[in-house]
Design a protein around this motif. Sequence first.
Motif, PDB file in Angstrom:
ATOM      1  N   GLU A  75       0.852  -1.181   0.000  1.00  0.00           N
ATOM      2  CA  GLU A  75       0.000   0.000   0.000  1.00  0.00           C
ATOM      3  C   GLU A  75       0.892   1.236   0.000  1.00  0.00           C
ATOM      4  O   GLU A  75       1.921   1.272   0.667  1.00  0.00           O
ATOM      5  CB  GLU A  75      -0.895  -0.003   1.236  1.00  0.00           C
ATOM      6  CG  GLU A  75      -1.886   1.145   1.282  1.00  0.00           C
ATOM      7  CD  GLU A  75      -2.822   1.064   2.483  1.00  0.00           C
ATOM      8  OE1 GLU A  75      -3.618   2.005   2.650  1.00  0.00           O
ATOM      9  OE2 GLU A  75      -2.744   0.084   3.243  1.00  0.00           O
ATOM     10  N   THR A 124       0.704   5.764  -0.212  1.00  0.00           N
ATOM     11  CA  THR A 124      -0.165   6.923  -0.008  1.00  0.00           C
ATOM     12  C   THR A 124       0.201   8.013  -1.007  1.00  0.00           C
ATOM     13  O   THR A 124       1.383   8.302  -1.200  1.00  0.00           O
ATOM     14  CB  THR A 124      -0.008   7.462   1.431  1.00  0.00           C
ATOM     15  OG1 THR A 124      -0.261   6.394   2.341  1.00  0.00           O
ATOM     16  CG2 THR A 124      -0.995   8.582   1.699  1.00  0.00           C
ATOM     17  N   THR A 125      -0.818   8.602  -1.621  1.00  0.00           N
ATOM     18  CA  THR A 125      -0.579   9.694  -2.577  1.00  0.00           C
ATOM     19  C   THR A 125      -0.252  10.971  -1.824  1.00  0.00           C
ATOM     20  O   THR A 125      -0.445  11.061  -0.604  1.00  0.00           O
ATOM     21  CB  THR A 125      -1.823   9.929  -3.459  1.00  0.00           C
ATOM     22  OG1 THR A 125      -2.901  10.371  -2.619  1.00  0.00           O
ATOM     23  CG2 THR A 125      -2.226   8.673  -4.215  1.00  0.00           C
ATOM     24  N   TYR A 166      -4.468   9.902  -0.162  1.00  0.00           N
ATOM     25  CA  TYR A 166      -5.270   8.743  -0.553  1.00  0.00           C
ATOM     26  C   TYR A 166      -4.406   7.490  -0.594  1.00  0.00           C
ATOM     27  O   TYR A 166      -3.233   7.541  -0.947  1.00  0.00           O
ATOM     28  CB  TYR A 166      -5.909   8.959  -1.933  1.00  0.00           C
ATOM     29  CG  TYR A 166      -7.003   9.990  -1.916  1.00  0.00           C
ATOM     30  CD1 TYR A 166      -8.302   9.663  -1.550  1.00  0.00           C
ATOM     31  CD2 TYR A 166      -6.734  11.321  -2.245  1.00  0.00           C
ATOM     32  CE1 TYR A 166      -9.309  10.605  -1.522  1.00  0.00           C
ATOM     33  CE2 TYR A 166      -7.733  12.277  -2.222  1.00  0.00           C
ATOM     34  CZ  TYR A 166      -9.015  11.923  -1.853  1.00  0.00           C
ATOM     35  OH  TYR A 166     -10.010  12.856  -1.823  1.00  0.00           O
ATOM     36  N   SER A 167      -5.003   6.368  -0.269  1.00  0.00           N
ATOM     37  CA  SER A 167      -4.299   5.093  -0.367  1.00  0.00           C
ATOM     38  C   SER A 167      -4.466   4.515  -1.758  1.00  0.00           C
ATOM     39  O   SER A 167      -5.564   4.575  -2.334  1.00  0.00           O
ATOM     40  CB  SER A 167      -4.855   4.093   0.648  1.00  0.00           C
ATOM     41  OG  SER A 167      -4.479   4.447   1.954  1.00  0.00           O
ATOM     42  N   VAL A 168      -3.387   3.963  -2.283  1.00  0.00           N
ATOM     43  CA  VAL A 168      -3.410   3.183  -3.521  1.00  0.00           C
ATOM     44  C   VAL A 168      -2.622   1.910  -3.240  1.00  0.00           C
ATOM     45  O   VAL A 168      -1.840   1.846  -2.289  1.00  0.00           O
ATOM     46  CB  VAL A 168      -2.816   3.954  -4.729  1.00  0.00           C
ATOM     47  CG1 VAL A 168      -3.700   5.130  -5.118  1.00  0.00           C
ATOM     48  CG2 VAL A 168      -1.392   4.402  -4.475  1.00  0.00           C
ATOM     49  N   SER A 190      -0.690   2.913 -14.890  1.00  0.00           N
ATOM     50  CA  SER A 190      -1.929   2.388 -15.469  1.00  0.00           C
ATOM     51  C   SER A 190      -2.064   0.872 -15.339  1.00  0.00           C
ATOM     52  O   SER A 190      -3.159   0.348 -15.485  1.00  0.00           O
ATOM     53  CB  SER A 190      -2.032   2.794 -16.941  1.00  0.00           C
ATOM     54  OG  SER A 190      -0.987   2.198 -17.685  1.00  0.00           O
ATOM     55  N   VAL A 245      -0.836   0.099 -10.426  1.00  0.00           N
ATOM     56  CA  VAL A 245      -1.405   0.822  -9.298  1.00  0.00           C
ATOM     57  C   VAL A 245      -2.923   0.668  -9.309  1.00  0.00           C
ATOM     58  O   VAL A 245      -3.570   0.900 -10.331  1.00  0.00           O
ATOM     59  CB  VAL A 245      -1.003   2.320  -9.339  1.00  0.00           C
ATOM     60  CG1 VAL A 245      -1.633   3.068  -8.175  1.00  0.00           C
ATOM     61  CG2 VAL A 245       0.516   2.462  -9.310  1.00  0.00           C
ATOM     62  N   HIS A 246      -3.458   0.295  -8.155  1.00  0.00           N
ATOM     63  CA  HIS A 246      -4.897   0.038  -8.014  1.00  0.00           C
ATOM     64  C   HIS A 246      -5.501   1.071  -7.075  1.00  0.00           C
ATOM     65  O   HIS A 246      -5.007   1.279  -5.964  1.00  0.00           O
ATOM     66  CB  HIS A 246      -5.138  -1.366  -7.459  1.00  0.00           C
ATOM     67  CG  HIS A 246      -4.568  -2.433  -8.327  1.00  0.00           C
ATOM     68  ND1 HIS A 246      -5.323  -3.125  -9.230  1.00  0.00           N
ATOM     69  CD2 HIS A 246      -3.299  -2.903  -8.444  1.00  0.00           C
ATOM     70  CE1 HIS A 246      -4.550  -3.989  -9.858  1.00  0.00           C
ATOM     71  NE2 HIS A 246      -3.318  -3.868  -9.401  1.00  0.00           N
ATOM     72  N   TYR A 247      -6.566   1.684  -7.510  1.00  0.00           N
ATOM     73  CA  TYR A 247      -7.262   2.680  -6.696  1.00  0.00           C
ATOM     74  C   TYR A 247      -8.128   2.008  -5.627  1.00  0.00           C
ATOM     75  O   TYR A 247      -8.312   2.533  -4.549  1.00  0.00           O
ATOM     76  CB  TYR A 247      -8.117   3.579  -7.597  1.00  0.00           C
ATOM     77  CG  TYR A 247      -8.764   4.728  -6.882  1.00  0.00           C
ATOM     78  CD1 TYR A 247      -8.003   5.808  -6.436  1.00  0.00           C
ATOM     79  CD2 TYR A 247     -10.125   4.735  -6.627  1.00  0.00           C
ATOM     80  CE1 TYR A 247      -8.585   6.866  -5.760  1.00  0.00           C
ATOM     81  CE2 TYR A 247     -10.723   5.791  -5.950  1.00  0.00           C
ATOM     82  CZ  TYR A 247      -9.951   6.858  -5.527  1.00  0.00           C
ATOM     83  OH  TYR A 247     -10.522   7.901  -4.859  1.00  0.00           O
ATOM     84  N   TYR A 248      -8.663   0.837  -5.953  1.00  0.00           N
ATOM     85  CA  TYR A 248      -9.471   0.066  -5.015  1.00  0.00           C
ATOM     86  C   TYR A 248      -8.708  -1.177  -4.597  1.00  0.00           C
ATOM     87  O   TYR A 248      -8.046  -1.817  -5.422  1.00  0.00           O
ATOM     88  CB  TYR A 248     -10.810  -0.342  -5.644  1.00  0.00           C
ATOM     89  CG  TYR A 248     -11.649   0.839  -6.061  1.00  0.00           C
ATOM     90  CD1 TYR A 248     -12.320   1.608  -5.118  1.00  0.00           C
ATOM     91  CD2 TYR A 248     -11.768   1.196  -7.398  1.00  0.00           C
ATOM     92  CE1 TYR A 248     -13.084   2.692  -5.482  1.00  0.00           C
ATOM     93  CE2 TYR A 248     -12.545   2.280  -7.786  1.00  0.00           C
ATOM     94  CZ  TYR A 248     -13.193   3.026  -6.821  1.00  0.00           C
ATOM     95  OH  TYR A 248     -13.943   4.110  -7.191  1.00  0.00           O
ATOM     96  N   ASP A 249      -8.838  -1.558  -3.338  1.00  0.00           N
ATOM     97  CA  ASP A 249      -8.126  -2.744  -2.863  1.00  0.00           C
ATOM     98  C   ASP A 249      -8.840  -4.048  -3.199  1.00  0.00           C
ATOM     99  O   ASP A 249      -8.287  -5.119  -3.042  1.00  0.00           O
ATOM    100  CB  ASP A 249      -7.853  -2.661  -1.365  1.00  0.00           C
ATOM    101  CG  ASP A 249      -9.108  -2.670  -0.509  1.00  0.00           C
ATOM    102  OD1 ASP A 249     -10.224  -2.540  -1.058  1.00  0.00           O
ATOM    103  OD2 ASP A 249      -8.973  -2.797   0.723  1.00  0.00           O
TER     104      ASP A 249
END
Length: 149
Positions: A37, A39-40, A44-46, A59, A62-66
């Motif tokens: 994990e 942090t931006t 925000y967590s990515v 693209s 990196v995943h926006y949702y876990d």
Amino acid sequence: MEPKEPTHEKMIDAVKKYYGLEIDENAYNNADVYAYEETTVDGYSVWVVTNDMRSICISEDVHYYDSDVAEAIMEHVRYSNGHCTLYADSYFLDDIYFDDVLLETFADIAEKIYNEIMNEDSDYKFDMAELQWLKEEFTESEEIDQTVS
């Protein structure tokens, strides 16, 4: 003999053995897959899943949702050709429910594992009652040769 479902731990261990998966939170410089994990800048967590820490593709890695991270890890593991060192810590893997994906994967490969055991190609430490359960749940036939131990 009464069939007995193996414990979840045994099934998870079987999946790890089948794919040669080793989870090592100290393998930062020599893992095949890295998952963690991040942090931006704005908090925000990515989640990152990559096979090259020096070349992370936003693209693709990196995943926006876990919710799809555990499956993304398994995709890397499936294509690892028999051995895969995963860099990830246990808390991270718990947070993304990685064990659940390993259990789902067990159902997909259980017949192959059963066949490996029957052909004496590998030992997954299942007892006879567990082998009977594997056979009944995941193969065409329902009786098992009692000579295999």
